[in-house]
Write a protein that holds these residues in place. Structure first.
Motif, PDB file in Angstrom:
ATOM      1  N   THR A   1     -23.511 -33.309 -33.420  1.00 12.76           N
ATOM      2  CA  THR A   1     -23.128 -31.584 -33.633  1.00 12.76           C
ATOM      3  C   THR A   1     -21.660 -31.206 -33.302  1.00 12.76           C
TER       4      THR A   1
ATOM      5  N   GLU B   1     -25.379 -22.884 -28.093  1.00 13.59           N
ATOM      6  CA  GLU B   1     -26.413 -23.263 -28.894  1.00 13.59           C
ATOM      7  C   GLU B   1     -26.879 -24.611 -28.585  1.00 13.59           C
TER       8      GLU B   1
ATOM      9  N   ARG C   1     -31.185 -27.290 -27.015  1.00 13.83           N
ATOM     10  CA  ARG C   1     -31.442 -28.804 -27.675  1.00 13.83           C
ATOM     11  C   ARG C   1     -30.878 -29.862 -27.001  1.00 13.83           C
TER      12      ARG C   1
ATOM     13  N   GLU D   1     -32.364 -33.228 -27.266  1.00 13.19           N
ATOM     14  CA  GLU D   1     -31.845 -33.861 -28.913  1.00 13.19           C
ATOM     15  C   GLU D   1     -30.552 -34.558 -28.697  1.00 13.19           C
TER      16      GLU D   1
END
Length: 361
Positions: free
Chosen positions: A41, A68, A72, A75
């Motif tokens: 990301t 954001e 997560r 992950e």
């Protein structure tokens, strides 16, 4: 200290916060070139940079804000903070609190106290916190370390290090902002590199003297700074960082009891990365014409001394060490406490320049 890493055959998933100069030119190519790491990301709110990231890494996910990432966290395996300096501490704190190991670009913080606070939080959480001091893997620095280890120069008396540029017109942006909150200016930018190198080579510092000026019309932050360090070992380091050097001096001039080492020119890796080149077999090598010289009694510019082959620069070694630290518990290549010691020096230099005094540490 590690984070939760997937199986040894599964790449560690990296979230990169920031896709300006640091993120796009340095971190993303080096992450992509490192076995065992994958860029998962990229965080940037800039639509052009989002498009650039997708073009360069078609499988990458894009987020507008670092917030954001935290839902997560399961992950991801590593966060790299390459955003503007003022955001380093809050983003690094949020990542650690989310249970994620982190790499933070230099300077890790605006003060040594903040750096030590982050180090304590990482220790408490049992997480890796490393600082991207890539110029420990510059070609000239690696060569100088080799010469010192082999005793080629004898006892070093004086270390001169210059990171000079000729940029008579300010480029603008946060790096040249006069707002203290931005942590801009050359003292904290290039100064972070030259001070770190001096500490690695010659150890702790007992006293700091600095001169810091704003030379260019329209400039707000220091663009011409000199730092003199007295190491507890007795070595004196003279460090120059400037955007206003019409004639560039040697990158290194190291004077010892047996010989000296003089090296001109910058390590080629930044220029190669800016040109879109990527690490390969010939990475970090420079032509023989740029080798430094070792000798005594005569200027290297008039043939004094012997050419010293420059070792290849090796920025990829940093992220290889990060991957090994996360997977195998290997050593942290650059700790936050080491970065805090450099910030002690930078804070003393800022005070010295402001008050016109030598500052004892």
């Amino acid at each position: 200290m590690t984070g939760t890493a997937p199986g040894t055959d599964t790449p560690l998933r990296v979230g990169l916060v920031g896709y300006g100069l640091a993120g796009s030119v340095f971190h993303s190519p080096l992450i992509a070139a490192t076995e065992g790491l994958v860029l998962d990301t990229v965080v940037t709110s800039n639509p052009e940079r989002q498009q650039q990231a997708r073009a360069e890494f078609p499988d990458v996910r894009v987020a507008a804000t670092a917030d954001e990432l935290w839902p997560r966290a399961g992950e991801l395996d590593l966060i790299v903070v390459a955003s503007p300096n003022r955001t380093h501490v809050p983003i690094a704190t949020a990542a650690l609190e989310a249970g994620l190991p982190i790499v933070v670009d230099k300077p890790v913080a605006g003060t040594a106290a903040e750096a030590r606070g982050l180090a304590a939080l990482a220790e408490e959480r049992g997480l890796l916190l490393s600082v991207f001091q890539n110029r420990r893997w510059d070609n000239d620095f690696l060569t100088l370390r080799k010469l010192l280890a082999e005793g080629e120069l004898g006892d070093v008396w004086r270390f001169e290090s210059r990171f000079e540029r000729w940029r008579p017109k300010p480029k603008g942006g946060w790096r040249e902002s006069g707002d203290p909150a931005e942590i801009g200016g050359l003292l904290y930018d290039l100064g972070s590199h030259v001070v770190d190198q001096a500490l690695v080579l010659f150890g702790p510092v007992a006293a700091v003297y600095a001169e810091s000026d704003v030379r260019r019309p329209g400039a707000q932050a220091d663009d011409d700074t000199f730092i003199a360090l007295t190491h507890t070992s007795g070595v004196r380091s003279h460090l120059y960082v400037s955007a206003t050097a019409a004639q560039l001096g040697p990158r290194f001039r190291v004077l010892g009891s047996r010989a000296g080492y003089v090296k001109y020119g910058l390590d080629p890796q930044e220029a190669a990365l800016r040109e879109g080149l990527r690490p390969g077999p010939e990475w970090g090598r420079e032509p023989e014409s740029l080798w430094g010289r070792v000798g005594s009694g005569e200027s290297p510019l008039t043939g004094g001394g012997r050419p010293e082959p420059t070792l290849p620069g090796d920025y990829p070694a940093y992220y290889a060490a990060i991957a090994k630290a996360l997977r195998e518990g290997g050593p942290n290549p650059v700790t936050a406490l080491e970065a805090a010691e450099a910030l002690d020096v930078l804070e003393a230099a800022r005070r010295s320049a402001r008050e016109g005094v030598e500052v004892k540490l």
